[in-house]
Design a protein around this motif. Structure first.
Motif, mmCIF file in Angstrom:
data_model
loop_
_atom_site.group_PDB
_atom_site.id
_atom_site.type_symbol
_atom_site.label_atom_id
_atom_site.label_comp_id
_atom_site.label_asym_id
_atom_site.label_seq_id
_atom_site.Cartn_x
_atom_site.Cartn_y
_atom_site.Cartn_z
ATOM 1 N N PHE A 1 0.824 -1.212 0.000
ATOM 2 C CA PHE A 1 0.000 0.000 0.000
ATOM 3 C C PHE A 1 0.858 1.263 0.000
ATOM 4 O O PHE A 1 0.349 2.369 -0.037
ATOM 5 N N ARG A 2 2.167 1.081 0.108
ATOM 6 C CA ARG A 2 3.125 2.175 0.034
ATOM 7 C C ARG A 2 2.804 3.296 1.021
ATOM 8 O O ARG A 2 2.806 4.473 0.690
ATOM 9 N N GLY A 3 2.496 2.879 2.262
ATOM 10 C CA GLY A 3 2.224 3.844 3.312
ATOM 11 C C GLY A 3 0.863 4.509 3.221
ATOM 12 O O GLY A 3 0.597 5.474 3.932
ATOM 13 N N ASP A 4 -0.005 3.979 2.377
ATOM 14 C CA ASP A 4 -1.326 4.578 2.169
ATOM 15 C C ASP A 4 -2.415 3.511 2.284
ATOM 16 O O ASP A 4 -3.054 3.166 1.290
ATOM 17 N N PRO A 5 -2.644 2.980 3.487
ATOM 18 C CA PRO A 5 -3.662 1.933 3.633
ATOM 19 C C PRO A 5 -5.069 2.487 3.399
ATOM 20 O O PRO A 5 -5.319 3.676 3.605
ATOM 21 N N PHE A 6 -5.946 1.619 2.950
ATOM 22 C CA PHE A 6 -7.344 2.016 2.763
ATOM 23 C C PHE A 6 -7.989 2.238 4.116
ATOM 24 O O PHE A 6 -7.851 1.424 5.024
ATOM 25 N N VAL A 7 -8.710 3.346 4.243
ATOM 26 C CA VAL A 7 -9.450 3.661 5.464
ATOM 27 C C VAL A 7 -10.928 3.676 5.101
ATOM 28 O O VAL A 7 -11.386 4.554 4.349
ATOM 29 N N ASN A 8 -11.651 2.679 5.586
ATOM 30 C CA ASN A 8 -13.075 2.581 5.296
ATOM 31 C C ASN A 8 -13.802 3.825 5.812
ATOM 32 O O ASN A 8 -13.570 4.277 6.911
ATOM 33 N N GLY A 9 -14.649 4.380 4.987
ATOM 34 C CA GLY A 9 -15.425 5.546 5.384
ATOM 35 C C GLY A 9 -14.756 6.876 5.095
ATOM 36 O O GLY A 9 -15.300 7.927 5.415
ATOM 37 N N ASN A 10 -13.575 6.862 4.479
ATOM 38 C CA ASN A 10 -12.889 8.109 4.146
ATOM 39 C C ASN A 10 -13.551 8.712 2.906
ATOM 40 O O ASN A 10 -13.371 8.207 1.800
ATOM 41 N N PRO A 11 -14.303 9.815 3.070
ATOM 42 C CA PRO A 11 -15.012 10.386 1.914
ATOM 43 C C PRO A 11 -14.073 10.998 0.884
ATOM 44 O O PRO A 11 -14.438 11.145 -0.282
ATOM 45 N N ASP A 12 -12.858 11.342 1.297
ATOM 46 C CA ASP A 12 -11.895 11.928 0.362
ATOM 47 C C ASP A 12 -11.246 10.886 -0.544
ATOM 48 O O ASP A 12 -10.686 11.239 -1.580
ATOM 49 N N LYS A 13 -11.296 9.632 -0.117
ATOM 50 C CA LYS A 13 -10.664 8.578 -0.911
ATOM 51 C C LYS A 13 -11.485 7.297 -0.804
ATOM 52 O O LYS A 13 -11.100 6.357 -0.118
ATOM 53 N N PRO A 14 -12.627 7.230 -1.516
ATOM 54 C CA PRO A 14 -13.414 5.991 -1.503
ATOM 55 C C PRO A 14 -12.617 4.847 -2.136
ATOM 56 O O PRO A 14 -11.645 5.083 -2.861
ATOM 57 N N PHE A 15 -13.036 3.636 -1.864
ATOM 58 C CA PHE A 15 -12.287 2.452 -2.271
ATOM 59 C C PHE A 15 -11.944 2.456 -3.754
ATOM 60 O O PHE A 15 -10.804 2.176 -4.130
ATOM 61 N N HIS A 16 -12.909 2.769 -4.619
ATOM 62 C CA HIS A 16 -12.631 2.688 -6.057
ATOM 63 C C HIS A 16 -11.525 3.671 -6.482
ATOM 64 O O HIS A 16 -10.771 3.377 -7.408
ATOM 65 N N ILE A 17 -11.399 4.786 -5.808
ATOM 66 C CA ILE A 17 -10.318 5.735 -6.100
ATOM 67 C C ILE A 17 -8.999 5.202 -5.524
ATOM 68 O O ILE A 17 -7.965 5.182 -6.201
ATOM 69 N N TRP A 18 -9.037 4.786 -4.267
ATOM 70 C CA TRP A 18 -7.839 4.252 -3.619
ATOM 71 C C TRP A 18 -7.279 3.070 -4.399
ATOM 72 O O TRP A 18 -6.075 2.949 -4.624
ATOM 73 N N PHE A 19 -8.174 2.167 -4.849
ATOM 74 C CA PHE A 19 -7.751 0.937 -5.512
ATOM 75 C C PHE A 19 -7.044 1.211 -6.838
ATOM 76 O O PHE A 19 -6.199 0.420 -7.265
ATOM 77 N N LYS A 20 -7.350 2.316 -7.497
ATOM 78 C CA LYS A 20 -6.667 2.655 -8.751
ATOM 79 C C LYS A 20 -5.159 2.753 -8.560
ATOM 80 O O LYS A 20 -4.390 2.507 -9.478
ATOM 81 N N HIS A 21 -4.731 3.133 -7.350
ATOM 82 C CA HIS A 21 -3.316 3.299 -7.067
ATOM 83 C C HIS A 21 -2.721 2.131 -6.271
ATOM 84 O O HIS A 21 -1.528 2.140 -5.971
#
Length: 177
Positions: A19-39
């Motif tokens: 995740f390169r220091g950027d784990p997914f945080v459930n409920g983060n409106p600034d970075k929903p899963f589909h956006i996070w997953f692109k990276h």
């Protein structure tokens, strides 16, 4: 915890930060899963894992086993010597058809990502590949993620997780030592 068990069994254990220091945080409106997953998708994980495997082999370690989703691609390209999928997700029949090295698939009875029916289909595909050793098991009464996320007070969950960990270690011992 799981990597510690692998290391305690005598293996060199590596836990990369895919995740390169950027784990997914459930409920983060600034970075929903589909956006996070692109990276942080599986393609990137595979490329990162290939580089790690190359570096490890460059340091003289010849037998490498991997647990986790990224190992499906590594097994398809024969980059490693053995793989274990614990509660697989986003794995297709086509992925399993491409497997070239020994693989163990440990599934959960209650799993929306890889339900038992799909895991049995994986098993059917692998049984038609006599040159690829495989082991498939479905653990009753547990849900997706049970091997790493379980309630310590739930005796069934603890017993199932420990059994899956032992199955994983046995697989690595069988194919890497």
């Amino acid at each position: 915890m799981l990597a510690d068990k692998v290391a305690a069994a005598g293996f060199y254990s590596v836990v990369p930060d895919f995740f390169r220091g950027d784990p997914f945080v459930n409920g983060n409106p600034d970075k929903p899963f589909h956006i996070w997953f692109k990276h942080h998708g599986y393609d990137q994980g595979f490329e990162d894992a290939k580089a790690i495997v190359k570096a490890i082999k460059g340091n003289g370690i010849r037998e490498i086993g991997v647990a986790g989703k990224v190992n499906v691609e590594l097994t398809k390209h024969a980059c490693i010597e053995a793989g274990v999928l614990l509660h697989p997700s986003n794995v297709s029949i086509q992925d399993i058809r491409g497997v070239k090295v020994p693989i163990s698939i440990l599934g959960a009875e209650i799993d929306q990502f890889s339900p038992p029916k799909l895991v049995r289909e994986f098993e059917d595909v692998l049984q038609k590949k006599p040159k690829v050793d495989s082991f498939v098991k479905i653990f009753p009464g547990v849900s997706h993620g049970w091997t790493i996320r379980y309630n310590d007070d739930d005796k069934l969950a603890v017993k199932s997780a420990e059994e899956a960990h032992n199955d994983m270690l046995y697989w690595f011992i069988k194919h890497l030592k």
